[in-house]
Design a protein around this motif. Structure first.
Motif, PDB file in Angstrom:
ATOM      1  N   GLU A  13       0.806  -1.492   0.369  1.00 62.05           N
ATOM      2  CA  GLU A  13      -0.019   0.034   0.063  1.00 62.05           C
ATOM      3  C   GLU A  13       0.747   1.181  -0.303  1.00 62.05           C
ATOM      4  O   GLU A  13       0.730   2.195  -0.470  1.00 62.05           O
ATOM      5  CB  GLU A  13      -1.209  -0.121   1.380  1.00 62.05           C
ATOM      6  N   GLN A  14       2.464   1.102   0.619  1.00 63.29           N
ATOM      7  CA  GLN A  14       2.720   2.297   0.379  1.00 63.29           C
ATOM      8  C   GLN A  14       3.131   2.701  -0.392  1.00 63.29           C
ATOM      9  O   GLN A  14       4.091   3.926  -1.460  1.00 63.29           O
ATOM     10  CB  GLN A  14       4.313   2.429   1.029  1.00 63.29           C
ATOM     11  N   VAL A  15       4.090   1.265  -1.202  1.00 63.69           N
ATOM     12  CA  VAL A  15       4.602   1.242  -3.126  1.00 63.69           C
ATOM     13  C   VAL A  15       3.086   2.368  -3.544  1.00 63.69           C
ATOM     14  O   VAL A  15       3.748   3.283  -4.550  1.00 63.69           O
ATOM     15  CB  VAL A  15       5.242   0.502  -3.509  1.00 63.69           C
ATOM     16  N   LEU A  16       2.129   1.323  -3.747  1.00 61.01           N
ATOM     17  CA  LEU A  16       1.105   2.020  -4.327  1.00 61.01           C
ATOM     18  C   LEU A  16       0.355   3.747  -4.202  1.00 61.01           C
ATOM     19  O   LEU A  16       0.014   3.365  -5.365  1.00 61.01           O
ATOM     20  CB  LEU A  16       0.038   0.817  -4.354  1.00 61.01           C
ATOM     21  N   GLN A  98       7.532   7.715  -9.910  1.00 61.90           N
ATOM     22  CA  GLN A  98       7.098   8.723  -9.435  1.00 61.90           C
ATOM     23  C   GLN A  98       6.917   8.299  -8.965  1.00 61.90           C
ATOM     24  O   GLN A  98       8.061   9.268  -7.086  1.00 61.90           O
ATOM     25  CB  GLN A  98       5.881  10.164 -10.870  1.00 61.90           C
ATOM     26  N   ALA A  99       7.071   7.311  -7.763  1.00 60.55           N
ATOM     27  CA  ALA A  99       7.109   7.135  -6.453  1.00 60.55           C
ATOM     28  C   ALA A  99       8.356   6.854  -5.805  1.00 60.55           C
ATOM     29  O   ALA A  99       7.999   7.010  -4.744  1.00 60.55           O
ATOM     30  CB  ALA A  99       6.054   5.477  -5.885  1.00 60.55           C
ATOM     31  N   PRO A 103      10.889   9.085  -0.381  1.00 65.75           N
ATOM     32  CA  PRO A 103      11.640   7.932   0.179  1.00 65.75           C
ATOM     33  C   PRO A 103      10.814   7.375   0.976  1.00 65.75           C
ATOM     34  O   PRO A 103      11.452   6.125   1.373  1.00 65.75           O
ATOM     35  CB  PRO A 103      12.207   9.159   1.470  1.00 65.75           C
ATOM     36  N   GLU A 104       9.678   7.817   1.293  1.00 68.34           N
ATOM     37  CA  GLU A 104       9.385   5.947   2.434  1.00 68.34           C
ATOM     38  C   GLU A 104       8.538   5.473   0.992  1.00 68.34           C
ATOM     39  O   GLU A 104       8.650   4.648   1.852  1.00 68.34           O
ATOM     40  CB  GLU A 104       8.333   7.450   2.740  1.00 68.34           C
ATOM     41  N   VAL A 109       9.884  -0.173  -0.774  1.00 70.93           N
ATOM     42  CA  VAL A 109      11.130  -1.832  -1.842  1.00 70.93           C
ATOM     43  C   VAL A 109      11.836  -1.987  -0.577  1.00 70.93           C
ATOM     44  O   VAL A 109      11.573  -3.125  -1.101  1.00 70.93           O
ATOM     45  CB  VAL A 109      10.934  -0.432  -3.004  1.00 70.93           C
ATOM     46  N   ARG A 110      13.076  -1.638  -0.297  1.00 73.33           N
ATOM     47  CA  ARG A 110      14.217  -2.449   0.542  1.00 73.33           C
ATOM     48  C   ARG A 110      12.871  -2.858   1.604  1.00 73.33           C
ATOM     49  O   ARG A 110      13.065  -4.119   1.745  1.00 73.33           O
ATOM     50  CB  ARG A 110      15.011  -1.550   1.125  1.00 73.33           C
TER      51      ARG A 110
END
Length: 430
Positions: A13-16, A98-99, A103-104, A109-110
């Motif tokens: 959800e953070q990535v998308l 773009q995403a 930084p977050e 992703v990491r």
């Protein structure tokens, strides 16, 4: 530390940048998400590695085909919910590139990489096509057709039912039967072509011979059916012999570019032109025009995509191109009509039957699900999963008007008189 499902859902959800509309069950048995939502099953960390290595549709497709991802609950509902993340993202939705500037998101992703584990990305499933050579040569077209149609006639009998028609049916009502709707489609094509006893019909992309048998038996025409699939040809010839129609139907394993025995009174091209390719379409239309007698008719039944604001930005569907129809290309309806007219045809009628294809596909999915264990034995689990996903997703695409299907009736109008041979009120087939 949070369980795998909660970590996976939160990171995705953070990535998308959106809340996932499904519940997730991870490889450790943990679940996260709305309790009543459809369940997306992530069977192993390998599924996550596939997504990280190929973000987007192709990574999801690989995980699905390999069985690393699954769905529990209604397949259509789940695909509909996920479509906003995969196929229907708004123009202003942020891209992954773009995403990743945020930084977050890079941190998320990491986190996904750590969750996926240290192993290398797995190889694509063996069902995935590796493109070799130029598009739409005789050799590459033959290879692409074989990939899609030489899955096994027994498998297609499960999906298509007794009619063995692999194109959009023509429904009188949603409560009708698939067999009746396919018979009505074949009859509709014959009536649009104005077939009469003694005429010659060329059926381009004849499949398992259904159109050829119907036209010869019900309308008394002689038919030449051509296909690039050896399995289809063998099936069609056996069927024709059983019907006692070998004196009126000839089935050839032949490229449309190699047909030289015109003129024909009529040509049917049902669900075949999608394989031709944009660069070759005009030449294809010109070839068919040359094979018709003066006043002869062409019925072109073809799936169409919606035109893009910027056509140069159009790209092939990765899942369809890699697993279903290699090298297949969809064109907007207007492009198809223009190319037919450029080839010399006079387009006389266009009928959209988009909703009919959604009904047809849902029947095929029901047939496949009803005999799922046998289908997997015949085609292999990966190939069966390809067909299930492709047909269910396609049904939704037709229902939501992302793609359409049209029958275009065109005539080789004589140059001298301009007489089309069409009745003044042409739609007598209705």
């Amino acid at each position: 530390m949070a369980d795998a499902a909660s970590r996976l859902k939160g990171l995705l959800e953070q990535v998308l940048g959106v809340l996932l509309p499904v519940r997730i069950r991870a490889w450790d048995g943990s679940q996260a998400g709305p309790p009543t939502a459809p369940l997306l099953v992530v069977r192993n960390r390998r599924a996550l590695r596939r997504l990280l290595w190929k973000p987007g549709e192709l990574g999801l497709a690989r995980a699905w085909v390999a069985g690393d991802l699954d769905i529990e609950g209604d397949l259509y509902t789940t695909l509909d919910l996920l479509s906003g993340l995969i196929w229907e993202r708004d123009d202003d939705a942020r891209t992954l590139a773009q995403a990743l500037r945020e930084p977050e998101v890079r941190a998320a992703v990491r986190g996904l990489v750590r969750l996926a584990g240290p192993a290398l990305p797995p190889a694509p499933p063996r069902e995935e096509v590796r493109r070799r050579g130029h598009l739409h040569t005789r050799r590459t077209d033959r290879r692409a057709i074989s990939h899609h149609y030489d899955v096994g006639n027994d498998f297609y009998e499960i999906v298509l039912g007794p009619s063995m028609v692999y194109s959009c049916a023509y429904w009188e009502s949603p409560d009708g039967s698939l067999e009746d709707a396919q018979r009505d489609k074949l009859e509709l094509v014959c009536r649009k072509l104005g077939l009469r006893p003694g005429q010659r019909l060329l059926d381009v992309g004849c499949g398992w011979g259904s159109m050829a048998v119907h036209a010869a038996r019900e309308h008394g025409v002689s038919v030449v059916g051509i296909t690039l699939s050896q399995e289809q040809a063998a099936y069609a010839r056996k069927r024709i012999a059983e019907e006692g129609l070998t004196d009126r139907i000839e089935i050839r394993v032949q490229d449309y570019r190699d047909v030289r025995d015109g003129p024909y009174d009529a040509i049917s091209s049902i669900g075949m032109a999608e394989h031709v390719g944009a660069e070759r379409y005009l030449a294809y239309a010109e070839d068919l025009h040359a094979l018709l007698r003066s006043g002869g008719r062409l019925l072109n039944h073809q799936i169409a995509r919606r035109p893009q604001r910027d056509e140069s930005a159009y790209h092939l569907d990765e899942f369809i191109d890699s697993y279903v129809f290699p090298d297949g290309e969809l064109a907007p309806l207007g492009t198809t009509v223009t190319q037919l007219e450029r080839a010399g045809f006079e387009v006389r009628d266009v009928e959209s039957i988009r909703e009919h294809y959604a009904l047809t596909l849902r029947e095929w999915v029901a047939n496949l699900e009803a005999d799922w264990p046998r289908a997997m034995r015949l085609a292999g689990p990966g190939r069966a999963r390809v067909w299930l996903l492709y047909m269910a997703a396609s049904a939704l695409a037709f229902e939501h008007n992302r793609i359409g299907v049209n029958q275009v009736l065109a005539v080789r109008t004589p140059d001298d008189s301009g007489a089309s041979g069409m009745p003044l009120r042409a739609r007598t087939w209705n």
